[in-house]
Write a protein that holds these residues in place. Structure first.
Motif, PDB file in Angstrom:
ATOM      1  N   VAL A   1      30.347  54.094  46.247  1.00 45.39           N
ATOM      2  CA  VAL A   1      29.182  54.699  45.606  1.00 45.39           C
ATOM      3  C   VAL A   1      29.438  56.192  45.422  1.00 45.39           C
ATOM      4  O   VAL A   1      29.773  56.903  46.377  1.00 45.39           O
ATOM      5  N   LEU A   2      29.247  56.684  44.188  1.00 49.31           N
ATOM      6  CA  LEU A   2      29.529  58.079  43.864  1.00 49.31           C
ATOM      7  C   LEU A   2      28.292  58.962  43.892  1.00 49.31           C
ATOM      8  O   LEU A   2      28.416  60.190  43.999  1.00 49.31           O
ATOM      9  N   GLY A   3      27.125  58.362  43.772  1.00 48.98           N
ATOM     10  CA  GLY A   3      25.902  59.154  43.779  1.00 48.98           C
ATOM     11  C   GLY A   3      24.750  58.418  43.128  1.00 48.98           C
ATOM     12  O   GLY A   3      24.894  57.278  42.658  1.00 48.98           O
ATOM     13  N   GLN A   4      23.594  59.066  43.087  1.00 49.54           N
ATOM     14  CA  GLN A   4      22.386  58.466  42.538  1.00 49.54           C
ATOM     15  C   GLN A   4      21.656  59.499  41.676  1.00 49.54           C
ATOM     16  O   GLN A   4      21.629  60.682  42.017  1.00 49.54           O
ATOM     17  N   GLU A   5      21.055  59.034  40.567  1.00 52.01           N
ATOM     18  CA  GLU A   5      20.284  59.915  39.697  1.00 52.01           C
ATOM     19  C   GLU A   5      19.231  59.099  38.945  1.00 52.01           C
ATOM     20  O   GLU A   5      19.333  57.875  38.849  1.00 52.01           O
ATOM     21  N   ILE A   6      18.231  59.778  38.421  1.00 50.25           N
ATOM     22  CA  ILE A   6      17.250  59.162  37.551  1.00 50.25           C
ATOM     23  C   ILE A   6      17.780  59.223  36.117  1.00 50.25           C
ATOM     24  O   ILE A   6      18.216  60.284  35.656  1.00 50.25           O
ATOM     25  N   VAL A   7      17.750  58.087  35.413  1.00 46.29           N
ATOM     26  CA  VAL A   7      18.231  58.035  34.032  1.00 46.29           C
ATOM     27  C   VAL A   7      17.092  57.580  33.132  1.00 46.29           C
ATOM     28  O   VAL A   7      16.110  56.986  33.587  1.00 46.29           O
ATOM     29  N   TYR A   8      17.256  57.860  31.840  1.00 46.13           N
ATOM     30  CA  TYR A   8      16.168  57.593  30.895  1.00 46.13           C
ATOM     31  C   TYR A   8      16.641  56.810  29.677  1.00 46.13           C
ATOM     32  O   TYR A   8      17.675  57.132  29.086  1.00 46.13           O
ATOM     33  N   GLY A   9      15.874  55.784  29.322  1.00 48.58           N
ATOM     34  CA  GLY A   9      16.033  55.098  28.051  1.00 48.58           C
ATOM     35  C   GLY A   9      17.297  54.276  27.913  1.00 48.58           C
ATOM     36  O   GLY A   9      18.121  54.178  28.824  1.00 48.58           O
ATOM     37  N   THR A  10      17.439  53.694  26.721  1.00 45.61           N
ATOM     38  CA  THR A  10      18.611  52.873  26.430  1.00 45.61           C
ATOM     39  C   THR A  10      19.889  53.694  26.469  1.00 45.61           C
ATOM     40  O   THR A  10      20.955  53.192  26.826  1.00 45.61           O
ATOM     41  N   SER A  11      19.779  54.967  26.110  1.00 48.38           N
ATOM     42  CA  SER A  11      20.964  55.825  26.128  1.00 48.38           C
ATOM     43  C   SER A  11      21.415  56.163  27.544  1.00 48.38           C
ATOM     44  O   SER A  11      22.522  56.661  27.736  1.00 48.38           O
ATOM     45  N   GLY A  12      20.552  55.897  28.534  1.00 47.16           N
ATOM     46  CA  GLY A  12      20.910  56.224  29.913  1.00 47.16           C
ATOM     47  C   GLY A  12      21.056  57.709  30.147  1.00 47.16           C
ATOM     48  O   GLY A  12      21.913  58.155  30.917  1.00 47.16           O
ATOM     49  N   ALA A  13      20.204  58.498  29.505  1.00 45.93           N
ATOM     50  CA  ALA A  13      20.295  59.955  29.599  1.00 45.93           C
ATOM     51  C   ALA A  13      20.129  60.430  31.028  1.00 45.93           C
ATOM     52  O   ALA A  13      19.228  59.985  31.748  1.00 45.93           O
ATOM     53  N   MET A  14      20.972  61.364  31.431  1.00 44.78           N
ATOM     54  CA  MET A  14      20.891  61.974  32.748  1.00 44.78           C
ATOM     55  C   MET A  14      19.778  63.030  32.751  1.00 44.78           C
ATOM     56  O   MET A  14      19.217  63.364  31.696  1.00 44.78           O
ATOM     57  N   PRO A  15      19.416  63.570  33.935  1.00 45.19           N
ATOM     58  CA  PRO A  15      18.245  64.443  34.018  1.00 45.19           C
ATOM     59  C   PRO A  15      18.211  65.612  33.044  1.00 45.19           C
ATOM     60  O   PRO A  15      17.157  65.899  32.476  1.00 45.19           O
ATOM     61  N   VAL A  16      19.331  66.298  32.813  1.00 47.81           N
ATOM     62  CA  VAL A  16      19.311  67.446  31.899  1.00 47.81           C
ATOM     63  C   VAL A  16      18.972  67.004  30.487  1.00 47.81           C
ATOM     64  O   VAL A  16      18.112  67.583  29.811  1.00 47.81           O
TER      65      VAL A  16
END
Length: 474
Positions: A139-154
């Protein structure tokens, strides 16, 4: 001279004194000019914000890849058969800070696997992702992603700024206002500029700024010519932006459904709910009791059904439903085929092919992906950034024209006056009725445009009444 001769002379004189009938454009021009002015002054700030935030979003994928390189890029060269997808999911489940496994995105070439969770408390389209090295299962890490594009937080933060100004559903009205008016302002400006060039009998003036122009004339020339060159891009941005707007978007969806232009849907129902050896993967936002160890077999079944893209999302089944394997590769050529896999037999029960989409559904898909800057990759992003810079420049030039219309020295810091009213009063009744019908129809389909247009009209009437009252008092 005879009586008949005198009569003919009188009739000739009256005909000469009577003004020549005006063409349709001559009647409509004052109205279009005043509407263009109002929209330019009052809607331009919304267009400015949309342009700046949209330009930033267009370039955000590169920023995202730099900031989150440790999560998005596989640190170890992978080879087939090293770590199964099921084992990667198990590794993610051990460390996740959010329960409710809902989907898995196997690692594309050179990338990492995303194991996606949603416990039902997250905002719409947001999910918690655990990133796994496909070669080692680490496991490399965890983040919240958005939408079909899988956008990262920024990137998702910039996206939300562009869509809603971080004001939630209410904030979506800002972007809908900008998208609703962009095509009106663009086409109105084109009509004004082309007819001006025709009056001067200069086709070159439509596409090339006037040589030797000074002051406001020079500003107007650059503003108009830039608008002509960018017109198609503005119309595309307006149309695609409206497809997912809050109010107009619903009308677009209804229209597509009535015309048979909707995106085909995958049949995901099964005769009985899935059963298996792995339980408690659902949570309030999760799945049915399902054997996650079957995920490799599910992917293999979808691959056998020609779900061939290396960018897919495997959705876990809910009670009475199938697994879904959906291509999420949005760059050209578009790969958005999907397959349903029965959890009991691990066989494909239905497929949806992009090739079978109605043409308008394909066009919508391509339009949205162009708007997001993903269909043609970097060239698409550069084009969007160029449109954003062009729109910002046009807004600045438009305000500069208004400033240059001000009185010379008497009111140094006061902007120029508004375009003179009276565009409606000069229209004959048939033309006025036609304009009203068109405006009501457009306002019904684009509610935000209709309401703001009504507001412009009320402000215009109020100001006209105030001026008449002031002039009488003086």
């Amino acid at each position: 001279m005879s009586l008949d001769s005198n009569t003919r002379v009188d009739q000739t004189r009256k005909a000469a004194a009577r003004p020549a009938p005006q063409g349709v454009w001559a009647l409509l021009r004052p109205l279009v000019l005043r509407l263009h002015f109002y929209a330019g002054v009052l809607i331009a700030p919304f267009l400015l914000v949309a342009a700046v935030s949209g330009g930033l979003y267009a370039l955000s994928p590169q920023l995202e890849r730099v900031i989150y390189a440790d999560l998005l890029e596989a640190p170890t060269a992978s080879s087939p058969g090293q770590v199964s997808l099921a084992d990667q999911v198990t590794a993610a489940e051990r460390v996740t800070t959010v329960n409710g496994l809902v989907a898995v995105r196997p690692a594309p070439e050179g990338g990492t696997t995303r194991v996606l969770f949603d416990d039902g408390t997250m905002a719409e389209s947001y999910r918690h992702a655990v990133f796994v090295d496909p070669a080692t299962g680490k496991v490399l890490g965890q983040e919240i992603v958005y939408g079909t594009s899988g956008a990262m937080p920024v990137r998702s933060w910039i996206s939300d700024l562009h869509r809603t100004l971080h004001l939630g559903e209410t904030g979506r009205l800002y972007s809908e206002l900008a998208a609703s008016w962009l095509w009106v302002v663009a086409l109105g400006g084109l009509a004004l500029w082309v007819t001006r060039a025709r009056a001067r009998r200069s086709g070159r003036a439509v596409l090339v700024p006037e040589r030797g122009a000074r002051g406001r004339a020079k500003t107007r020339s650059w503003h108009a010519v830039l608008g002509v060159w960018l017109l198609l891009g503005f119309l595309a941005l307006s149309a695609t932006g409206l497809t997912w707007s809050r109010l107009a978007g619903e009308n677009v969806t209804d229209l597509r459904a009535r015309m048979g232009w909707s995106t085909p849907s995958l049949t995901t129902t099964t005769a009985a709910p899935a059963t298996g050896g792995h339980a408690d993967h659902g949570g309030s936002g999760g799945t049915a009791v399902v054997n996650v160890a079957d995920i490799d077999a599910v992917l293999a079944a979808a691959r056998a059904a020609d779900i061939a893209s290396d960018q897919v999302e495997i959705g876990l089944p809910k009670p009475g439903a199938t697994w879904t394997v959906t291509e999420v590769h949005r760059a050209y050529p578009t790969a958005v085929d999907a397959a349903a896999v029965d959890p009991a037999t691990l066989t494909v029960t239905d497929t949806v092919r992009f090739a079978d989409y109605p043409f308008m559904a394909k066009l919508t898909r391509w339009g949205v992906d162009i708007h997001m800057g993903v269909l043609f990759g970097l060239p698409n992003q550069i084009a969007l950034a160029g449109l954003a810079v062009g729109l910002v420049t046009m807004v600045v030039l438009g305000y500069r024209m208004w400033w240059q219309r001000r009185p010379t020295t008497a009111a140094r810091w006061r902007p120029g006056p508004a375009i003179r009213p009276g565009g409606l009063r000069v229209l004959p009744w048939p033309a006025l009725v036609a304009v009203a019908v068109v405006v009501v129809g457009i306002g019904f389909f684009l509610p935000v445009l209709g309401v703001s247009l009504l507001a412009f009209l009320l402000v215009d009437i109020t100001l006209a009444a105030y001026r008449r009252r002031t002039s009488r008092a003086g």
